[in-house]
Design an enzyme around this catalytic site. Structure first.
Site, mmCIF file in Angstrom:
data_model
loop_
_atom_site.group_PDB
_atom_site.id
_atom_site.type_symbol
_atom_site.label_atom_id
_atom_site.label_comp_id
_atom_site.label_asym_id
_atom_site.label_seq_id
_atom_site.Cartn_x
_atom_site.Cartn_y
_atom_site.Cartn_z
ATOM 1 N N CYS A 25 -4.356 14.906 -27.039
ATOM 2 C CA CYS A 25 -5.128 14.097 -26.092
ATOM 3 C C CYS A 25 -4.399 14.038 -24.756
ATOM 4 O O CYS A 25 -3.311 14.590 -24.605
ATOM 5 C CB CYS A 25 -5.361 12.688 -26.635
ATOM 6 S SG CYS A 25 -3.832 11.758 -26.796
ATOM 7 N N CYS A 57 -0.663 13.130 -24.515
ATOM 8 C CA CYS A 57 0.321 14.191 -24.808
ATOM 9 C C CYS A 57 0.655 14.961 -23.531
ATOM 10 O O CYS A 57 1.827 15.185 -23.212
ATOM 11 C CB CYS A 57 -0.236 15.175 -25.837
ATOM 12 S SG CYS A 57 -0.637 14.445 -27.424
ATOM 13 N N CYS A 112 14.473 59.113 -34.269
ATOM 14 C CA CYS A 112 15.309 58.651 -35.388
ATOM 15 C C CYS A 112 15.523 57.146 -35.305
ATOM 16 O O CYS A 112 15.066 56.488 -34.365
ATOM 17 C CB CYS A 112 16.661 59.362 -35.369
ATOM 18 S SG CYS A 112 17.613 58.962 -33.876
ATOM 19 N N CYS A 135 16.748 55.488 -32.099
ATOM 20 C CA CYS A 135 15.741 55.217 -31.051
ATOM 21 C C CYS A 135 15.169 53.810 -31.225
ATOM 22 O O CYS A 135 15.064 53.049 -30.259
ATOM 23 C CB CYS A 135 14.603 56.230 -31.120
ATOM 24 S SG CYS A 135 15.109 57.944 -30.842
ATOM 25 N N ASP A 144 -14.388 32.274 12.644
ATOM 26 C CA ASP A 144 -13.903 33.327 13.540
ATOM 27 C C ASP A 144 -15.101 34.244 13.808
ATOM 28 O O ASP A 144 -15.965 34.395 12.939
ATOM 29 C CB ASP A 144 -12.772 34.088 12.834
ATOM 30 C CG ASP A 144 -12.354 35.315 13.616
ATOM 31 O OD1 ASP A 144 -12.070 35.175 14.810
ATOM 32 O OD2 ASP A 144 -12.328 36.414 13.026
ATOM 33 N N ASP A 169 -10.739 36.368 8.911
ATOM 34 C CA ASP A 169 -10.432 37.589 8.149
ATOM 35 C C ASP A 169 -9.202 38.332 8.660
ATOM 36 O O ASP A 169 -8.719 39.251 8.018
ATOM 37 C CB ASP A 169 -11.631 38.552 8.193
ATOM 38 C CG ASP A 169 -11.787 39.201 9.562
ATOM 39 O OD1 ASP A 169 -11.522 38.515 10.573
ATOM 40 O OD2 ASP A 169 -12.147 40.388 9.620
ATOM 41 N N ASP A 219 -5.788 34.985 12.218
ATOM 42 C CA ASP A 219 -6.420 33.762 11.704
ATOM 43 C C ASP A 219 -5.505 32.992 10.748
ATOM 44 O O ASP A 219 -5.800 31.848 10.400
ATOM 45 C CB ASP A 219 -7.729 34.100 10.963
ATOM 46 C CG ASP A 219 -8.760 34.744 11.877
ATOM 47 O OD1 ASP A 219 -8.871 34.297 13.027
ATOM 48 O OD2 ASP A 219 -9.435 35.690 11.438
#
Length: 798
Positions: free
Chosen positions: A16, A19, A83, A86, A498, A693, A697
């Site tokens: 809840c 917690c 082997c 590895c 803009d 953009d 800006d």
């Protein structure tokens, strides 16, 4: 904090809001740690200073509180092992990585199972590490595995629920025997036997409901209280009182016990029913992420060594040439190097109209190639693609906490102890004053209060709405970087736009062609084909669109600030400004009015002269986006003031503003002054959203209350902004504001009902008007109703 690290840890065991609040409070007390815990997603978003704190200390602190830090598990297929040495090497290297808790490599199956924390280490970095030591790893369908684990968890909950229902149903049936009227239903004697009832109730109490005791113990050990405490107290009171009554029958067969086994068993069953439905509903709140993940292509057709080879998406590298056939998904972000087609980008931008693509155009991974064959060059792969970026933003936003959640956190932090006190006082009042000596009635009232007051709904009220809201936004091409921005956007009452690239396309186009001499267009386009000026590109592009054949260019020279001079087929061609024409003694006075009219419309009038005579006018303008006028009209209807800011001259700026219906214009503004305009509007009491953009800006985006970046713009603008509008359609602005308004409305509804339900439920229970099992059913379904209400946001039209 400088050199801050950010991790997201999965936390299990929370039941809840109390917690989540407890974990958050304890972590925030640690030096150099900022924590935000989300109950709905079961995740802790943590910022920490590595010079002050190690992540292992943070994990340890969470586990000390009695919760678990969940680890992800991934299966990798590994090539190149020969082997046992590895396998040992790979195991050793992976185990040393921060965030990897366990790695097992199997030579026989050429695979590795790695347990890791996705907040600390990514699968990409694990694969990179394997590659560095000379092997090749590949994920064995990670999304399917994750989904499988989730399904296993749901199956386990369902299994426990079925067992609980089967054991509780006979006990529920015995309730009919306690009705104040005759039901006429048969009541087998065995069902009323207290020892038979113990046989049914005990597994439900301690096996099915065992996790409530574990949770309650952990909470109390850490001097806090949560939902588990209330449930454990309530059901234990009913169970142990009934056990005491049953023991009184030993040696006294005439004694009729007062049993409440059905109360404890049915309560636990109803809570499990609620939790099961809640889990199912919560699964639907994360659908947005699942949908985004499913958009990714699984493989790509790559040209290598002159051969077409189909490889998995993980094997695509930057620079690869990829062939995309009609109907196929574009695997990664890239540039078209050959072919012409239209691409459906709706899954990324939210725009339904396919976009035409040709050589030189950029394409986004996961979009669909509609009708032509395209060859693209991979520019961004893996976690650098636009889709991966979108998924990351949505995940972080869903895991973040909106400021309104703090109210719920404060309430839930003090709620449980108060409820326990109320239940105890009510028990004493009933036992000593209302029904003196009637222990069973007093107990019933106390249990009903404990059960009805569980704060689950309160903890889920905000995060579930935030999760659904951010997911809905992502589907529409609106990316909120956090819950606080989704919440804040609804307050916007002024939008500052803009001009270039935001209101307009940011790309000059030919708008008018006035021809006074035949063939003028052919000469003008041929002359401009040698120029590098952006306006020249617009004229040449016009020629390509209209398939105008170029004439042979014998001489070309650019006259900076004026225009160009060229020699074509023995004719002297001039293209440029009034100044150029005046210097070359070309008579233009009779067309002066026409030129002024074009300029008043925000267009740049380019004059064309052939052999000393004015042959025509070509008007070029940065044209307004199709969506701009409608979007601005919608914003005004929503009661939002719209402003435009630009470095352009006043005449052009006002012409563009008039076209789209903007009343307030700031023209001839230097990039560094845009942020000051934002400040000035804020001083007037406006809650400002800046939309831009470009790199210039970024300061204004950072200074505004809500910064919105056009997704087609510069990366720095997108990084600085709080909201990214993918695709650049201005209609996303009113949609973002409306989505924020609807989400806040939804959160307020959830909080109201969660608090109202407790405010009404507790007094009703205290008055003895609520059976404990009814209180249990109400509590269980209050959480489900909150999650279901949040899911309504999916259907909201924006």
């Amino acid at each position: 904090m400088e050199n801050q690290k950010h991790v997201t840890l999965g936390v299990t065991g929370m039941t809840c809001a109390a917690c989540a609040t407890r974990i958050e409070k304890v972590l925030n007390k640690m030096d150099g740690v900022e924590a935000n815990v989300n109950l709905a997603m079961e995740k802790a978003s943590i910022k920490y200073d590595p010079s002050q704190q190690e992540i292992s200390n943070i994990k340890e602190r969470i586990e000390k509180l009695g919760y678990s830090v969940s680890a992800e598990k991934v299966t990798l297929d590994i090539e190149g092992m020969t082997c046992a040495a590895c396998t040992t090497r790979i195991e050793k290297v992976l185990s040393k990585m921060e965030g990897v808790s366990h790695a097992t490599v199997n030579l026989a199956t050429n695979s590795a199972i790695v347990e890791y924390n996705e907040g600390l280490v990514s699968t990409e970095s694990i694969l990179e590490k394997i590659k560095k030591i000379g092997y090749k790893g590949q994920i064995r369908n990670e999304n399917a595995e994750r989904s499988e684990r989730k399904q296993e968890m749901i199956k386990e909950k369902k299994r426990q629920l079925i067992i609980s229902i089967l054991l509780s149903l006979p006990l529920l049936y015995t309730m009919l025997g306690h009705m104040p009227f005759d039901t006429g239903l048969p009541m087998p004697h065995i069902l009323m036997n207290p020892w038979f009832q113990i046989l049914l109730a005990t597994p439900v109490q301690f096996y099915i409901g065992g996790h409530f005791y574990v949770g309650a113990y952990r909470a109390l050990r850490n001097k806090s209280a949560n939902m588990d405490v209330l449930i454990a107290l309530g059901t234990s009171a009913a169970y142990f009182y009934s056990l005491y009554e049953t023991l009184k029958t030993v040696g006294n067969p005439e004694y009729v016990p007062d049993l409440y086994f059905e109360t404890s068993a049915v309560l636990i069953t109803l809570i499990l029913v609620g939790k099961y439905f809640e889990t199912m509903a919560k699964g639907r709140t994360t659908e947005a992420i699942s949908k985004l993940l499913s958009l990714q292509a699984k493989d790509a057709l790559v040209v290598r060594n002159g051969q077409e080879v189909r490889v998995s998406l993980e094997d695509v590298v930057i620079g690869d040439r990829i062939i995309v056939k009609p109907g196929e998904k574009i695997p990664v972000d890239g540039i078209v190097i050959s072919g012409v087609s239209s691409v459906d980008e709706s899954m990324i931008t939210g725009e339904s109209i396919p976009v035409d693509k040709k050589e030189g155009d950029s394409v986004i991974g996961a979009t669909i190639n509609a009708n032509g064959l395209l060859t693209i060059q991979a520019e961004k792969v893996g976690k650098d693609t636009a889709l991966a970026g979108i998924i990351k933003i949505v995940e972080e936003a869903q895991g973040s906490k909106a400021p309104i959640q703090r109210l719920a956190d404060i309430i839930s932090g003090i709620f449980v102890p108060i409820v326990v006190a109320i239940a105890f006082i009510a028990f004493l009042v009933w036992y000593f004053f209302i029904t003196p000596g009637d222990l069973s009635k007093a107990l019933e009232v106390g249990i009903a209060i404990l059960v009805i007051a569980c704060p689950c709904a309160l903890g889920l009220a905000t995060p579930t709405s935030i999760m659904v809201g951010t997911g809905k936004g992502a589907e529409k091409g609106i990316l909120f970087k956090g819950g606080e921005y989704l919440e804040g956007t609804h307050k916007v009452n002024a939008v500052l736009l803009d001009k270039t690239g935001t209101v307009t396309k940011g790309k000059p186009e030919v708008t008018d062609v006035l021809q006074f001499q035949e063939g003028m267009v052919h000469y003008a386009i041929s002359a401009e084909s040698a120029s590098e000026h952006p306006l020249a590109h617009a004229i040449v592009e016009y020629g390509k669109q209209h398939e105008i054949e170029l004439k042979e260019l014998q001489h070309f020279s650019a006259i900076p600030g004026h225009g160009i001079e060229a020699n074509i087929e023995g004719k002297k061609v001039l293209v440029g400004t009034r100044k150029l024409m005046n210097e070359q003694l070309v008579e233009i006075s009779q067309h002066e009015e026409m030129m002024k009219e074009l300029e008043l419309q925000g267009k740049t009038a380019m004059l064309v002269a052939i052999d000393g005579e004015l042959a025509g006018i070509i008007a070029v303008a940065d044209t307004v986006k199709e969506s701009s006028k409608t979007a601005i009209q919608t914003l005004k209807q929503m009661g939002i003031e719209v402003y435009m800011v630009t470095g352009d001259n006043k005449r052009t700026a006002e012409a563009i503003a008039k076209q789209v219906g903007i009343d307030h214009v700031f023209a001839e503004v230097l990039p560094e002054d845009k942020a000051k305009i934002v400040e000035d509007l804020q001083k007037q009491g406006k809650y400002v959203a800046m939309v831009g953009d470009g790199i210039n800006d970024a300061p204004a985006l950072a200074k505004s209350n809500i910064g919105m970046a056009i997704g087609t713009g510069a990366d720095v603008a997108i990084e600085t902004a709080d909201v990214t509008l993918v695709g650049g359609d201005l209609s996303h602005i009113p949609k973002a504001i409306e989505l924020s308004r609807q989400t806040m409305k939804n959160i307020r509804q959830n909080l109201f009902w969660a608090l109202f339900y407790n405010a009404i439920g507790i007094p009703v229970a205290a008055c003895g008007l609520l059976e404990p099992w009814v209180a249990g059913a109400a509590m269980a379904f209050s959480s489900v109703s909150v999650v279901t209400n949040a899911l309504r946001l999916k259907r909201v039209k924006i």
